[in-house]
Structures are given as C-alpha cells and as structure tokens.
Design a protein around this motif. Structure first.
Motif, mmCIF file in Angstrom:
data_model
loop_
_atom_site.group_PDB
_atom_site.id
_atom_site.type_symbol
_atom_site.label_atom_id
_atom_site.label_comp_id
_atom_site.label_asym_id
_atom_site.label_seq_id
_atom_site.Cartn_x
_atom_site.Cartn_y
_atom_site.Cartn_z
ATOM 1 N N GLY A 72 50.900 -52.831 52.728
ATOM 2 C CA GLY A 72 51.535 -53.549 51.604
ATOM 3 C C GLY A 72 50.681 -54.557 50.835
ATOM 4 O O GLY A 72 50.820 -54.327 49.445
ATOM 5 N N VAL A 73 49.877 -55.136 51.169
ATOM 6 C CA VAL A 73 48.722 -55.853 50.656
ATOM 7 C C VAL A 73 48.226 -54.975 49.621
ATOM 8 O O VAL A 73 47.670 -55.357 48.401
ATOM 9 C CB VAL A 73 47.965 -56.918 51.513
ATOM 10 N N ALA A 74 47.473 -53.937 50.013
ATOM 11 C CA ALA A 74 46.647 -52.911 49.383
ATOM 12 C C ALA A 74 47.357 -52.357 48.305
ATOM 13 O O ALA A 74 46.949 -52.264 47.247
ATOM 14 C CB ALA A 74 45.896 -52.128 50.233
ATOM 15 N N GLY A 75 48.756 -51.745 48.557
ATOM 16 C CA GLY A 75 49.364 -51.098 47.463
ATOM 17 C C GLY A 75 49.726 -52.001 46.452
ATOM 18 O O GLY A 75 49.667 -51.720 45.249
ATOM 19 N N GLY A 76 50.311 -52.987 46.635
ATOM 20 C CA GLY A 76 50.437 -54.274 45.636
ATOM 21 C C GLY A 76 49.338 -54.565 44.718
ATOM 22 O O GLY A 76 49.542 -54.787 43.630
ATOM 23 N N SER A 77 48.351 -54.889 45.644
ATOM 24 C CA SER A 77 47.087 -55.334 44.646
ATOM 25 C C SER A 77 46.637 -54.272 43.849
ATOM 26 O O SER A 77 45.937 -54.442 42.763
ATOM 27 C CB SER A 77 45.901 -55.507 45.805
ATOM 28 N N GLY A 78 46.749 -52.898 44.323
ATOM 29 C CA GLY A 78 46.134 -51.761 43.476
ATOM 30 C C GLY A 78 47.094 -51.799 42.014
ATOM 31 O O GLY A 78 46.619 -51.512 41.151
ATOM 32 N N VAL A 79 48.596 -51.788 42.347
ATOM 33 C CA VAL A 79 49.231 -52.101 40.868
ATOM 34 C C VAL A 79 48.906 -53.092 40.161
ATOM 35 O O VAL A 79 48.929 -53.157 38.905
ATOM 36 C CB VAL A 79 50.920 -52.086 41.592
ATOM 37 N N LEU A 80 48.616 -54.376 40.836
ATOM 38 C CA LEU A 80 48.176 -55.639 40.133
ATOM 39 C C LEU A 80 47.038 -55.435 39.327
ATOM 40 O O LEU A 80 46.791 -56.061 38.263
ATOM 41 C CB LEU A 80 48.312 -56.820 40.989
ATOM 42 N N ALA A 225 53.132 -59.895 48.957
ATOM 43 C CA ALA A 225 51.749 -60.123 49.472
ATOM 44 C C ALA A 225 50.799 -60.065 48.518
ATOM 45 O O ALA A 225 49.948 -61.026 48.435
ATOM 46 C CB ALA A 225 51.542 -58.916 50.382
ATOM 47 N N ALA A 226 50.665 -59.126 47.469
ATOM 48 C CA ALA A 226 49.842 -58.838 46.444
ATOM 49 C C ALA A 226 49.676 -60.135 45.616
ATOM 50 O O ALA A 226 48.837 -60.686 45.186
ATOM 51 C CB ALA A 226 49.923 -57.541 45.774
ATOM 52 N N SER A 227 50.982 -60.527 45.099
ATOM 53 C CA SER A 227 51.123 -61.724 43.973
ATOM 54 C C SER A 227 50.582 -63.036 44.639
ATOM 55 O O SER A 227 49.975 -63.809 44.142
ATOM 56 C CB SER A 227 52.568 -61.802 43.587
ATOM 57 N N GLY A 228 50.943 -63.087 45.948
ATOM 58 C CA GLY A 228 50.643 -64.471 46.630
ATOM 59 C C GLY A 228 49.062 -64.382 46.569
ATOM 60 O O GLY A 228 48.581 -65.489 46.668
ATOM 61 N N LEU A 229 48.243 -63.328 47.352
ATOM 62 C CA LEU A 229 46.752 -63.460 47.498
ATOM 63 C C LEU A 229 46.241 -63.585 46.231
ATOM 64 O O LEU A 229 45.308 -63.973 45.958
ATOM 65 C CB LEU A 229 46.501 -61.975 48.054
ATOM 66 N N ALA A 230 46.794 -62.941 45.137
ATOM 67 C CA ALA A 230 46.502 -62.908 43.852
ATOM 68 C C ALA A 230 46.312 -64.663 43.122
ATOM 69 O O ALA A 230 45.426 -65.068 42.617
ATOM 70 C CB ALA A 230 46.821 -62.178 42.618
ATOM 71 N N MET A 231 47.384 -65.264 43.581
ATOM 72 C CA MET A 231 47.741 -66.663 43.114
ATOM 73 C C MET A 231 46.621 -67.472 43.899
ATOM 74 O O MET A 231 46.295 -68.416 43.349
ATOM 75 C CB MET A 231 49.073 -67.164 43.500
ATOM 76 N N VAL A 232 46.349 -67.034 45.087
ATOM 77 C CA VAL A 232 45.382 -67.814 45.908
ATOM 78 C C VAL A 232 43.721 -67.595 45.409
ATOM 79 O O VAL A 232 42.975 -68.577 45.338
ATOM 80 C CB VAL A 232 45.472 -67.476 47.493
ATOM 81 N N THR A 233 43.336 -66.384 45.000
ATOM 82 C CA THR A 233 42.183 -66.044 44.616
ATOM 83 C C THR A 233 41.887 -66.287 43.105
ATOM 84 O O THR A 233 40.808 -66.138 42.804
ATOM 85 C CB THR A 233 41.863 -64.643 45.114
ATOM 86 N N LEU A 313 52.335 -64.880 50.941
ATOM 87 C CA LEU A 313 51.665 -64.032 51.725
ATOM 88 C C LEU A 313 52.102 -64.000 53.252
ATOM 89 O O LEU A 313 52.297 -62.848 53.813
ATOM 90 C CB LEU A 313 50.133 -64.244 51.698
ATOM 91 N N THR A 314 52.550 -65.218 53.697
ATOM 92 C CA THR A 314 52.784 -65.162 54.942
ATOM 93 C C THR A 314 54.426 -64.740 55.377
ATOM 94 O O THR A 314 54.626 -64.080 56.371
ATOM 95 C CB THR A 314 53.125 -66.623 55.434
#
Length: 362
Positions: A72-80, A225-233, A313-314
């Motif tokens: 899910g993290v990978a797929g969402g990050s690819g879209v983002l 997951a993807a949006s949360g990780l992007a907000m952190v980084t 993310l959690t």
C-alpha cells in the motif's frame, strides 16, 4: 465375563431384589451391567469434525501482513510521485519515488521471507493466469517495480551529481524517466488493491465475507500511508498534495470500513470486533481521524505535519494488520464458516432457488 475396562464404568445404584413383573420393568430402566455394552461417551454436540477447523487457516505469518502494508505504501507513493511530476514539484516527486522504491524493496523481502526461497517468486512469473490474484499480483508488482526503479534511478543520479557509472545510458535514462514515472503511477492503484482481492478470494470466512468492500478499504489505507510518509519527508510548502490526499484518504478509510462491516455477514464480521484485531482497528480509526485533522488544520506547521504523517502511517499499518489478524482467527472457529453458510442456504430457499447443486428441497 469381565473386562479390564470395567473399572472405568460408573457405579450402578443399589437395587432391591423383588420378583415378578415389577423387577423386570425396573431392570429395563437401569444401566447395563458388566456383561452388556454400555455407552462410555457423553452425548455428542456438533461443532466440526473432531474439533478441527472447517477451513484450513492460511499458513501465512506476519511477513504477509507487512507485505500488505508495504504494498500500500509503494502503490500510493507511486501515484503521489506521478502527480508531483505533472505539477513539477521536484522535492515531493523525489521523496515519493524514493519512499515507494524503498517500500517495494522491503515488501519483496517480506514476501520472499514468507515464500522461503526467491525462486518461488520467479516461478510465479513463468505464466500469466487472469483468474489467479496471485499471478496477476506478481505481474503488477514486477511492472510497478520496473517502472518506479527507472524513475528512482534518475532521481538518485541527480542527487549524486551524476556520479552513477551510467556512461552513454544516462541520456536514455533521462528520456525514460518521465514515461516510467507515469507508468508507475498507473500501476500504483492495482498494486495497492490487489492484495485485498487476494485475501477475499480465499475461503477464510472474514476475508471472503468482505470481498465486495475490502478493496476500497485497502486503497484508502494506501492513501493514508503514502500521504503520511510524504508529510514526514517533505517540507510543508510542497506537501500540499499529500495533505489533500490524506484528508480524502481518512474520509474514504473510515467510510469504507464502516460500510464493509455493515454489509458483511454479522457472524463473519465478529472477528473484526474481538481480540487483537479489534484493538488494532479501533486504534487505526482514532489515529486516522487525528492525522486527518492535523493535515487539514495544522499543515503549515512542520511539527504538526510530521506528527500527523506518523499517525496516518501507523493507522494504515494497523488497518492491514487488523484485517489480517481477524481473518486468521476466523478460520480457526468452525462457527464463522458454518453459520453464514446456513444463513445463505436459508435465503436461497426462501427465494425459491432449489434447482441447483447448492440448494435442494427436503
């Protein structure tokens, strides 16, 4: 004649010796003596065959649950990343690509750890079977990894000041970067959602009962997951699309989960509300709402953005692990298989469907 097993017989009540028909009637109601057979087991109550589960629980460990989350993290990050590419937001694009590639790499490690040997994954690519979620998912993972790998390699080459030993291939990499990034964005949603189809295609009661709505839960969870990780980084001035995706993901996650539970068979949905699964799913909803509020109202604060991103993310991880745990538990209890089957059979009979191999008349 006596037997060594006579010692295990329960004691017989004392009887008064009387003649006539009264004695015969009394003997007919008393337990058998040692010379006649006697039931040594209590009345049986049906649960399942010798107490074994009706369906075999899937032999999956928590490595599979980790793969569900990382996919899910990978797929969402690819879209983002594809969206940031179209909007020319370089830092968000770079961070999303790196995050997605890291997640897909860790997910592949978790998948191979569960399979036992890497060649078992390679063997799944020898054929393509459209009716097999595992086969289709393997090809989706491979296509996504290849496309995102090309785009990520271009990002790393820029980050290192073009120090990668590419030689004449650098020009080809630059030309392929844009199409590869868009291709990864297209393959991202199927990667995030195919694991829901994989789970619901099994005979595991809770997963199978959620087959209509579990894909929507997983795709919303991937957005968190993807949006949360992007907000952190990513700095707040470029994380606007991630915050928007986070708010939409929270709304979709909460609504899809509630709708899924409402449409499931009430017995098959019980494992979602008991034990570790209940705690994880409840915490997931609370963290998702908190992270969504932080993304909506505190997005300009770097500290609030990081805390909100970690909460999202959690929440996504807890959703995947909670659904996974509920399915494993539902396969262990025959009740979650038998009672929904009886209810479906009664509904088919009530609807007058009695001419197939599933429903028959008495």
């Amino acid at each position: 004649m006596t037997s060594e097993f006579d010692a295990f017989r329960p004691p017989e009540p004392q009887r008064r010796r009387r003649g006539g028909k009264r004695l015969a009637r009394r003997r007919s109601t008393l337990p058998a003596d040692g010379s006649r057979e006697m039931s040594m087991v209590p009345e049986a109550e049906f649960s399942s065959y010798y107490g074994h589960p009706v369906v075999k629980p899937p032999p999956w460990g928590h490595e599979v649950a980790a793969y569900l989350f990382l996919g899910g993290v990978a797929g969402g990050s690819g879209v983002l990343a594809a969206g940031a590419q179209l909007r020319s937001q370089t830092r968000l694009r770079r961070n999303a690509r790196l995050s997605g590639m890291t997640a897909v790499g860790l997910g592949a490690v978790a998948l191979v750890a569960d399979l036992g040997r890497p060649d078992r994954f390679y063997n799944m690519l020898r054929t393509f079977k459209v009716t097999s979620p595992m086969s289709v998912g393997s090809w989706i993972l491979s296509a996504f990894s290849g496309a995102l790998g090309v785009a990520t390699a271009a990002e790393i080459d820029r980050m290192t000041g073009q120090r990668l030993p590419l030689g004449p291939l650098r020009g080809a990499l630059r030309a392929a970067e844009g199409p590869a990034g868009i291709a990864a964005g297209i393959a991202g949603p199927p990667l995030a959602v195919y694991t829901a189809v994989l789970l619901s295609d099994t005979a595991t009661p809770t997963w199978n009962a959620a087959h209509r709505d579990l894909p929507f839960v997983f795709v919303s969870s991937a957005s968190l997951a993807a949006s949360g990780l992007a907000m952190v980084t990513t700095p707040v001035d470029e994380a606007g699309p991630a915050r928007t995706l986070a708010v939409l993901g929270v709304i979709g996650d909460v609504a899809a989960t509630r709708f899924m539970e409402r449409r499931m068979d009430p017995v098959a949905a019980e494992p979602l509300h008991h034990g570790h699964a209940r705690k994880m799913l409840q915490a997931s909803e609370e963290l998702a709402v908190a992270g969504g509020i932080g993304a909506l109202f505190g997005g300009r604060s770097r500290k609030v953005s990081v805390l909100s991103g970690l909460a999202l993310l959690t929440a996504s991880a807890l959703t995947r692990f909670g659904v996974f745990e509920a399915g494993i538990e539902s396969a262990k209890d025959p009740r979650y298989t038998i009672e929904p089957q009886k209810r479906r059979l009664a509904e088919r009979r009530a609807a007058g469907i009695v001419d197939d191999s599933i429903t028959t008349v008495d």
